[in-house]
Design a protein around this motif. Structure first.
Motif, short mmCIF file in Angstrom:
data_model
loop_
_atom_site.label_atom_id
_atom_site.label_comp_id
_atom_site.label_asym_id
_atom_site.label_seq_id
_atom_site.Cartn_x
_atom_site.Cartn_y
_atom_site.Cartn_z
N LYS A 151 -21.11 -4.79 -8.53
CA LYS A 151 -21.04 -3.78 -9.25
C LYS A 151 -19.88 -3.34 -10.27
N GLU A 152 -20.14 -2.57 -11.20
CA GLU A 152 -19.41 -2.48 -12.38
C GLU A 152 -18.04 -1.92 -11.96
N SER A 153 -17.95 -0.83 -11.00
CA SER A 153 -16.90 -0.15 -10.56
C SER A 153 -16.50 -0.49 -9.29
N GLY A 154 -17.14 -1.78 -8.71
CA GLY A 154 -16.70 -2.16 -7.16
C GLY A 154 -15.52 -2.66 -7.22
N ALA A 210 0.90 -1.21 -0.07
CA ALA A 210 0.09 -0.04 0.06
C ALA A 210 0.73 1.36 -0.13
N HIS A 211 1.63 1.34 0.75
CA HIS A 211 2.69 2.87 0.86
C HIS A 211 3.68 2.76 -0.35
N GLU A 212 3.71 1.64 -0.79
CA GLU A 212 4.78 1.71 -2.16
C GLU A 212 4.00 2.15 -3.17
N ILE A 213 2.74 1.85 -3.35
CA ILE A 213 1.78 2.37 -4.36
C ILE A 213 1.36 3.91 -4.21
N ARG A 214 1.32 4.03 -2.93
CA ARG A 214 0.69 5.41 -2.47
C ARG A 214 1.71 6.47 -3.03
N ASN A 215 2.93 6.49 -2.75
CA ASN A 215 3.74 7.51 -2.93
C ASN A 215 3.97 8.07 -4.40
N PRO A 216 4.22 6.82 -5.30
CA PRO A 216 4.17 7.34 -6.74
C PRO A 216 2.82 7.73 -7.48
N LEU A 217 1.86 7.30 -6.69
CA LEU A 217 0.42 7.78 -7.13
C LEU A 217 0.18 9.35 -6.86
N THR A 218 0.83 9.95 -5.72
CA THR A 218 0.87 11.18 -5.36
C THR A 218 1.68 11.93 -6.39
N SER A 219 2.65 11.41 -6.82
CA SER A 219 3.69 12.08 -7.89
C SER A 219 2.59 12.18 -9.22
N LEU A 220 2.22 10.97 -9.63
CA LEU A 220 1.39 10.89 -10.98
C LEU A 220 0.24 12.02 -10.95
N ARG A 221 -0.62 12.10 -9.70
CA ARG A 221 -1.83 12.86 -9.67
C ARG A 221 -1.12 14.46 -10.04
N ASN A 242 -7.42 13.56 -19.77
CA ASN A 242 -6.43 13.92 -18.57
C ASN A 242 -7.43 13.62 -17.34
N GLU A 243 -8.72 14.11 -17.42
CA GLU A 243 -9.81 14.05 -16.45
C GLU A 243 -10.23 12.41 -16.06
N VAL A 244 -9.90 11.65 -17.23
CA VAL A 244 -10.26 10.45 -17.05
C VAL A 244 -9.03 9.58 -16.46
N MET A 245 -7.62 10.23 -16.55
CA MET A 245 -6.68 9.51 -15.84
C MET A 245 -6.53 9.92 -14.43
N ILE A 246 -7.11 11.09 -14.10
CA ILE A 246 -6.88 11.47 -12.76
C ILE A 246 -8.13 10.96 -12.07
N SER A 247 -9.37 10.66 -12.61
CA SER A 247 -10.42 9.91 -11.79
C SER A 247 -9.88 8.36 -11.77
N GLU A 248 -8.97 7.75 -12.64
CA GLU A 248 -8.47 6.39 -12.23
C GLU A 248 -7.54 6.56 -11.37
N ILE A 249 -6.48 7.32 -11.24
CA ILE A 249 -5.79 7.66 -10.27
C ILE A 249 -6.32 7.51 -8.85
N ASP A 250 -7.43 8.38 -8.62
CA ASP A 250 -8.19 8.48 -7.41
C ASP A 250 -8.81 7.27 -7.10
N ARG A 251 -9.10 6.43 -8.20
CA ARG A 251 -9.83 5.01 -7.97
C ARG A 251 -8.64 4.23 -7.09
N ILE A 252 -7.56 4.19 -7.92
CA ILE A 252 -6.69 3.34 -7.45
C ILE A 252 -6.16 3.86 -5.79
#
Length: 481
Positions: A437-440, A276-287, A306-316
Motif C-alpha cells: 500500500k502507498e501509505s502502509g 519509541a518513547h524517545e520519539i513519542r515525547n517530542p511528537l506530543t510537543s510538535l502536535r 498545517n493540516e498536512v503536517m498534523i496528519s503526518e505527525i499523527d502517522r508517525i
C-alpha cells in the motif's frame, strides 16, 4: 599332417581328457559313456562312478522335465542340438549351476541307436550367485520403494524420469505413471533451478549431493523437498542413471521461517523499546504547537499546510504505537472467547468503510464452534487483515470470512477479490516496513504475526495477481504448554 590327426584317435582322446571344459559322451538313452577330468572335478565323481549312469543321476529334479523335453527332440532328429541352464548335484550334495550345450554325432543319415551325443558343460555357479544377489537387491529396492514415505526417483543422465515410487501420490498428488518420461526439472520452482546438476548443459564432478528446493504439486501449489541424489556409473565411468530420494520438508521450512520471524520480531522489539518513547515525547510537543498554529491562522491561509503536517505527525505517532506493541511483552490474560462473536464485532467496525468502497462482506461460519483460549488482542489480527482486504478493492469487490473447526483448532479464512500479491513478495509479508500500500508501514501484519505466534497458531497467505488474496489463521482451541 591332417590325415595323421584324423587317424590318430588317441590324439582326440587326449584333447578330450585335457579340455578345461567339462565334456561327456552320452548314448541316445542318456547313459554316460565317457567323462573327462574336468567333468569329474566339476561333479566330484570318478569316471568309473559316472559310467552307465543316466544323465538324470546328477541333474536336479526340478530341471529334469525341461531337459528331457529338449533331449527327446534331439534324439528324434527334430533338432541338431540344444542349450540349457540347469542345476547339477555334486557328490557332496551341493548344487552347481551349469550351462550345458548338447550336440549329436550321427553314424549315418537318420536316427540310429548308436548315435553319440556330446555334452559340454560350463560352470556358471558364481554367475548365478551374482544374479541371485542382484535379484534380491532388486526385490529389496522394490520393497523399499513401494513402501517408503520418501519419494524415490530413477533418472536418466539427461534428467528424464524412468521410475518413481508410489509415495509420489501423497507428496505431489501424481500417479507414478504420469511422471514417467517427463523431465524432472520441469516441476522445480523457477527460482531453485540454479542448484541442479541434471540441468541440460550443466556439469558437476560430485556424484552425491543434497538439494533443497520447491516442487510444484499437481494442485498447483509448491512444497519444499530435500533430496539425496547419487549418480550411478558403469565400469567405463559413464552415468547409466541417477537415483534420488526426496522427503517433504514443508513443515520444517515453515517452522524455520517462524523461528526467523520470531528472531526478527525480537530484534525489532528491542529497537522499538529503545526509540519509541524517545520519539513519542517530542511528537506530543510538535502536535501541540501545530494545533496552536492552526488557531493563530485566523484567515486560513496556512490551514492546508498545517493540516498536512498534523496528519503526518499523527502517522508517525501511529507507527510508534505499533512499534510499542512489538516492544512490550504480551501480559494480557488468556480467557475463553467466542470466535464468531469476535469476527462479527470486527465486521461491524468495517461496515462503513466497506460501503464506502462498495465491498460486500459475506460470512460463512460453522454452527456450534467451540470457545477458544485467546487474548483480547486477537481482534487486532482480524482488524488488520480485514482492513487490508477492503483497501485492496478501492472500487468494488467481495470479502468472504469463513470459520470452521479442523481437529483441535479453529480455521479462519479471509478471502478478497482484490489486486493480489506477487508470488515473489508473499515471503516478504510480515517484514518490517514491507507493504503493497502507498501509505502502509507493514507493521500491522508484523504485529498480527506476533499475536498469532503468542497464541501458538499459524498465519498463511495465498495470492494471485488480479484474482485476490486468501489469509488463513489457525488458532488452537486449547493452547498446550
Amino acid at each position: 599332417m591332417l590325415s595323421q590327426l584324423n587317424d590318430d584317435h588317441s590324439f582326440y582322446f587326449r584333447v578330450f581328457e585335457k579340455s578345461p571344459i567339462a565334456v561327456a559322451l552320452l548314448s541316445s538313452d542318456g547313459k554316460l559313456l565317457r567323462a573327462n577330468q574336468s567333468l569329474c572335478k566339476l561333479l566330484g565323481y570318478s569316471e568309473i562312478e559316472l559310467i552307465n549312469t543316466s544323465n538324470s543321476y546328477v541333474t536336479h529334479s526340478e530341471d529334469l522335465a525341461d531337459e528331457l523335453a529338449l533331449w527327446r527332440k534331439l534324439v528324434q532328429g527334430e533338432t541338431d542340438g540344444f542349450q540349457i541352464e540347469k542345476r547339477y548335484i555334486h557328490k557332496s550334495g551341493t548344487i552347481i549351476w551349469g550351462l550345458q550345450n548338447v550336440t549329436v554325432e550321427r553314424n549315418h543319415q537318420g536316427i540310429h541307436p548308436n548315435d553319440i551325443f556330446i555334452s559340454h558343460i560350463i560352470d556358471i555357479t558364481e554367475q548365478k550367485k551374482k544374479e541371485e544377489e542382484f535379484k534380491k537387491i532388486e526385490e529389496l529396492h522394490n520393497l523399499i520403494s513401494e513402501h517408503s514415505q520418501d519419494v524415490i526417483l530413477r533418472l536418466t543422465p539427461e534428467g528424464v524420469i524412468s521410475y518413481v515410487s508410489p509415495a509420489i501420490r501423497i507428496q505431489m498428488g501424481y500417479e507414478p505413471e504420469e511422471l514417467i518420461g517427463k523431465y524432472a526439472y520441469d516441476y522445480w520452482h523457477q527460482d531453485d533451478l540454479n542448484g541442479g546438476w541434471l540441468r541440460r548443459g550443466h556439469s558437476d564432478q560430485s556424484d552425491s549431493r543434497i538439494f533443497v528446493y520447491r516442487l510444484r504439486h499437481k494442485n498447483g501449489h509448491y512444497i519444499w523437498q530435500e533430496s539425496h541424489s547419487k549418480k550411478i556409473r558403469n565400469a567405463a565411468g559413464d552415468i547409466q542413471h541417477v537415483i534420488s530420494m526426496g522427503r517433504d520438508i514443508t513443515e520444517r521450512v515453515h517452522s524455520e521461517e517462524l523461528i526467523r520471524r520470531s528472531e526478527k520480531l525480537s530484534l525489532v522489539g528491542e529497537l522499538a523499546a529503545g526509540i519509541a518513547h524517545e520519539i513519542r515525547n517530542p511528537l506530543t510537543s510538535l502536535r501541540g504547537f501545530m494545533q496552536l498554529y492552526l488557531k493563530e491562522d485566523m484567515n486560513g491561509t496556512k490551514k492546508l499546510r498545517n493540516e498536512v503536517m498534523i496528519s503526518e505527525i499523527d502517522r508517525i505517532n501511529e507507527i510508534v504505537s505499533e512499534l510499542l506493541v512489538l516492544a512490550k511483552p504480551s501480559n494480557e490474560a488468556y480467557e475463553l472467547r467466542d470466535i464468531v462473536h469476535e469476527l462479527n464485532h470486527v465486521t461491524t467496525l468495517f461496515e462503513g468503510q466497506a460501503n464506502l468502497y462498495n465491498v460486500q462482506i459475506k460470512k460463512e461460519f460453522d454452527a456450534n464452534l467451540p470457545l477458544i483460549q485467546c487474548q483480547r488482542s486477537i481482534n487486532q489480527v482480524f482488524i488488520n487483515i480485514l482492513k487490508n482486504a477492503i483497501e485492496s478493492m478501492p472500487k468494488c469487490g467481495e470479502v468472504i470470512i469463513q470459520a470452521k473447526q479442523m481437529n483441535d483448532a479453529i480455521n479462519i479464512r479471509i478471502t478478497d477479490t482484490g489486486y493480489g500479491i506477487p508470488q515473489n513478495d508473499i515471503a516478504k509479508i510480515g517484514n518490517p516496513f514491507y507493504t503493497t500500500k502507498e501509505s502502509g508501514t507493514g507493521l500491522g501484519l508484523m504485529v498480527s504475526m506476533k499475536i498469532i505466534q503468542n497464541h501458538k497458531g499459524t498465519l498463511r497467505f495465498e495470492s494471485e495477481i488480479g484474482k485476490g488474496t486468501m489469509v488463513e489463521v489457525v488458532i488452537p482451541i486449547v493452547m498446550k504448554p
